[in-house]
Design a protein around this motif. Sequence first.
Motif, PDB file in Angstrom:
ATOM      1  N   ARG A  45      47.604 -42.306   6.892  1.00 37.72           N
ATOM      2  CA  ARG A  45      47.523 -40.843   6.864  1.00 37.72           C
ATOM      3  C   ARG A  45      46.220 -40.412   7.527  1.00 37.72           C
ATOM      4  NH1 ARG A  45      51.558 -38.991   3.532  1.00 37.72           N
ATOM      5  NH2 ARG A  45      52.200 -40.403   1.855  1.00 37.72           N
ATOM      6  N   GLU A  46      46.271 -39.445   8.400  1.00 39.06           N
ATOM      7  CA  GLU A  46      45.063 -38.941   9.035  1.00 39.06           C
ATOM      8  C   GLU A  46      44.220 -38.125   8.057  1.00 39.06           C
ATOM      9  OE1 GLU A  46      44.239 -39.931  11.896  1.00 39.06           O
ATOM     10  OE2 GLU A  46      46.099 -40.716  12.715  1.00 39.06           O
ATOM     11  N   THR A  47      44.862 -37.439   7.107  1.00 39.73           N
ATOM     12  CA  THR A  47      44.169 -36.633   6.105  1.00 39.73           C
ATOM     13  C   THR A  47      44.880 -36.803   4.772  1.00 39.73           C
ATOM     14  OG1 THR A  47      45.515 -34.680   6.622  1.00 39.73           O
ATOM     15  CG2 THR A  47      43.400 -34.901   7.766  1.00 39.73           C
ATOM     16  N   LEU A  48      44.189 -36.491   3.697  1.00 39.51           N
ATOM     17  CA  LEU A  48      44.783 -36.559   2.376  1.00 39.51           C
ATOM     18  C   LEU A  48      45.955 -35.580   2.289  1.00 39.51           C
ATOM     19  CD1 LEU A  48      44.643 -37.628  -0.533  1.00 39.51           C
ATOM     20  CD2 LEU A  48      43.101 -35.751  -1.070  1.00 39.51           C
ATOM     21  N   GLY A  49      47.114 -36.111   1.930  1.00 40.52           N
ATOM     22  CA  GLY A  49      48.300 -35.279   1.832  1.00 40.52           C
ATOM     23  C   GLY A  49      49.022 -35.062   3.140  1.00 40.52           C
ATOM     24  N   GLY A  50      48.453 -35.563   4.247  1.00 42.71           N
ATOM     25  CA  GLY A  50      49.100 -35.417   5.542  1.00 42.71           C
ATOM     26  C   GLY A  50      50.269 -36.377   5.693  1.00 42.71           C
ATOM     27  N   LEU A 102      44.434 -44.067   3.961  1.00 42.77           N
ATOM     28  CA  LEU A 102      45.479 -43.178   3.472  1.00 42.77           C
ATOM     29  C   LEU A 102      44.934 -41.788   3.158  1.00 42.77           C
ATOM     30  CD1 LEU A 102      47.394 -45.706   1.183  1.00 42.77           C
ATOM     31  CD2 LEU A 102      48.000 -44.956   3.496  1.00 42.77           C
ATOM     32  N   GLY A 103      43.762 -41.462   3.689  1.00 42.40           N
ATOM     33  CA  GLY A 103      43.235 -40.108   3.599  1.00 42.40           C
ATOM     34  C   GLY A 103      42.389 -39.814   2.387  1.00 42.40           C
TER      35      GLY A 103
END
Length: 684
Positions: free
Chosen positions: A510-515, A595-596
């Motif tokens: 994941r590039e960002t948390l929740g992405g 994983l962000g």
Amino acid sequence: MTKFLPLISQIGTRHGSRSLRTCEYKCANQCDHPEPNTSGNEHIQTVMRSAFSRRKVLAIGAAGVGAAGVATLAVNAPAIADQTSRGSGSDAFPGFGRRGELTHSVVPPNRQDDIVVPHGYDQAVVIGWGDPVLPGAPKFDPYKQSAEAQARQFGYNNDYTMIVPLRDDRKALLVCNHEYTDENLMFPTGKYSTAEIAKIGMAAHGMAVVQLERVGSKGQWRRDKQLSRYNRRITASTRFEVTGPAAADARVGKVAYGTFGNCSGGVTPWGTILSGEENFNGYYDVSGTVPAEHVDSYKRYGVPTTVTKSARQWSVVDPRFDLTKTPTEVYRSGWVVEVDPYDPRSTPKKRTMLGRLKHEGATVTITADGRIAVYTGDDEKGEYLYKFVSAGKYDPKNRKNNFALLDEGTLYVAKFTGDGTADGVYDGIGQWIPLTSDKKSYVEGMSVQEVLINTRVAGDKVGATRMDRPEDVERNPVNGRIYAALTNNDKRGGSFPVDEANPLAVSHVRETLGGPLVEKAGNRNGYILEITEEGDDAARTGFFWTLFLVCGDPAAQETYFGGFDKSKVSPISCPDNVAFDGSGNLWISTDGNVLGSNDGIFTVPVAGPNRGQVKQFLSVPFAAEACGPLVSDDDKTAFVAVQHPGETDTATFENPSSTWPHTDKFPRPAIACVWRHDGARVGS
């Protein structure tokens, strides 16, 4: 209580939660340099090429994880194919059961700038950078720091953490590594000269022994403010005795100074601490040329061979860190060191019989016939797992007689063979291949000393299996199995072909948390490897193996959690260190989560109906690495070493990305403890 702050974006990150600066200071940015292991050793993929089912799995992995294939194999797989012959299953281990059930609430993925713990728990700092260790240590002041002051204070970036007992059960000794420094976060801009920074940095490396005391009865510990006679600091300038066969070689000699780049470690049955020198290659400069006879060895260890200035420039104040001037100095690094925490006047040792490599750690167990076995991983892409077995036996009645056990014995390297995936699981058999004893080399063309000094080359020659950054390797005290953290390898499937022990050519991150999950090449999230040695005896050379965890987000098809329902587990990425509680449950710390979210510590049963149920126990502050972990002998306390909080590419002393532990306007790496409000066992 946990301090919740507004979520912080992933500024200045490069490999998941790792910044380019972390890569540079911690490991000399080894990912962007040529891979040292060019041996081309045979992979399990080659051995299994005739199996049609295996070819199909590899084709799917190389093309990208699709709707079928790897996920189907993983989700429907039994934990291990032959439970009878390999001793698997909850009935085999009476120590596992409801007493050891992990019932703590789950800490969700987050980007908080604090330690986040489960409901019903609390946490506190035990000791942090700059706190006094030795008498005469001045009050910590980053504007008035000196090498002399730092050598009496707790060092920077604590890593391996061990607690050893004292006769007073309300007291104990903490032993900790200080792996590396980040001068951007340690020093006010323009305040110190290059030479002053180098000297202070050298004093901030090494190890510390510090007496602790209990707070109440629920599990909290703190630094004993009455500085103990046991307290000690070891730095990059401390005198070491070099022992074992390699000490007879002129390149090494019998005396070395300092230890640095120390990562994980272990404790011996006689109460000494082992510490692994890991990323030592990034500390050396080259001002001109290096002798031709050293070039091949340097390259195999990632040591510079052309004009280079390291990030720290220690050679400005000490010529031994300039390989043009002292080309053999680097051979005094890369060993396992042994320190006696009960004798602060003792000379620490570098034990050459355990081989020279980038030791993640060195964990100890006793064989069935009373000898000592030491496991260690070589933390770099494509490197190997090793084991040492002593010639002599451990004597519990004579501590002094045990001090020479690590100088005589046999050093082995691991070779893994897969059995194909028709059984629906990544598993197989393996062999510990002898490299050398203290008297005889088993590698053609290499002497005993040469095997120990250039251990990586010896592993190349005997065809050891190239692994995905083998880090901490520990033996479970309840079921006797070996658990190894294989952190990641973004080149797997490219320059490192996939095999059954290293199966992923594609991962999801994941590039960002929740992405959204994004597909990227290589093994990005890592594995936990489980090894069952023949007869559960550490002296045996044959073993069975299985990938217990294929880490990542449970929504990703390639992940596998010991056969447990993937909808009921926490996402976990980049396992680094492992430990066990008194019931044999596995505790895992992570480094470089892709994983962000922040790194953390995770728990997972290794037997019974919940085998493979990964649950996040805590998360560490923003841009920090979770080191340790350690569960106390009474199971009332979990310790975590919080390393490099706020280490982003943009952070400076004046403009930090974290201020944890929020006692100052800048971050201070520290060791923290976690306990339950009711004083019961942590995790349960």
